[in-house]
Design a protein around this motif. Structure first.
Motif, mmCIF file in Angstrom:
data_model
loop_
_atom_site.group_PDB
_atom_site.id
_atom_site.type_symbol
_atom_site.label_atom_id
_atom_site.label_comp_id
_atom_site.label_asym_id
_atom_site.label_seq_id
_atom_site.Cartn_x
_atom_site.Cartn_y
_atom_site.Cartn_z
ATOM 1 N N ALA A 134 0.814 -1.218 0.000
ATOM 2 C CA ALA A 134 0.000 0.000 0.000
ATOM 3 C C ALA A 134 0.848 1.269 0.000
ATOM 4 O O ALA A 134 0.457 2.283 -0.560
ATOM 5 N N ASP A 135 2.009 1.225 0.616
ATOM 6 C CA ASP A 135 2.840 2.429 0.739
ATOM 7 C C ASP A 135 3.989 2.474 -0.276
ATOM 8 O O ASP A 135 4.916 3.248 -0.129
ATOM 9 N N ALA A 136 3.928 1.669 -1.326
ATOM 10 C CA ALA A 136 5.021 1.605 -2.295
ATOM 11 C C ALA A 136 4.860 2.599 -3.436
ATOM 12 O O ALA A 136 5.699 2.641 -4.322
ATOM 13 N N GLY A 137 3.833 3.431 -3.412
ATOM 14 C CA GLY A 137 3.547 4.340 -4.514
ATOM 15 C C GLY A 137 4.729 5.164 -5.001
ATOM 16 O O GLY A 137 5.126 5.045 -6.155
ATOM 17 N N PRO A 138 5.329 5.992 -4.152
ATOM 18 C CA PRO A 138 6.442 6.819 -4.619
ATOM 19 C C PRO A 138 7.654 5.991 -5.052
ATOM 20 O O PRO A 138 8.283 6.290 -6.066
#
Length: 120
Positions: free
Chosen positions: A58-62
């Motif tokens: 979920a937090d791998a976007g950037p």
């Protein structure tokens, strides 16, 4: 800030592409451009792995954006592959141009699939 990091990663990817392609072409004895093939196949494999590993996070976007769009976007090169196929055509080497284009597509798709498969 993300735009600057993305631009830096793209520049680093383009520099890596130049170094890898140049090293392969210097050593290649083939009459077709294999450096671009190697670059694009390794980029597709890496993007497949990246997508498989980071796609569910979920937090791998950037991080996914900087590596996938930035670095590997700068590293891979569809436009160079297209120009190389066109040059082969202009040189009267239609079979080589077709093999280069079709082979690039098939091997890159397989590399992306392999990356996704290995990462999941």
């Amino acid at each position: 800030m993300i735009v600057l990091v993305l631009a830096l990663a793209g520049g680093l990817g383009a520099a890596a592409r130049f170094l890898v392609d140049s090293a392969i072409e210097r050593r290649s004895r083939l009459s077709v451009p294999v450096g671009t093939l190697v670059v694009n196949v390794t980029a597709c494999l890496a993007i497949g792995l990246l997508t498989g590993w980071l796609g569910a996070a979920a937090d791998a976007g950037p991080l996914a954006t900087v590596l996938g769009v930035g670095f590997f976007g700068g590293y891979s090169t569809f436009s160079t592959a297209s120009v190389e196929a066109a040059r082969l055509l202009l040189d009267g080497r239609g079979r080589a141009a077709g093999a280069h284009a079709a082979g690039m597509l098939l091997v890159c798709l397989a590399a992306g699939w392999l990356g996704l498969t290995l990462a999941t």
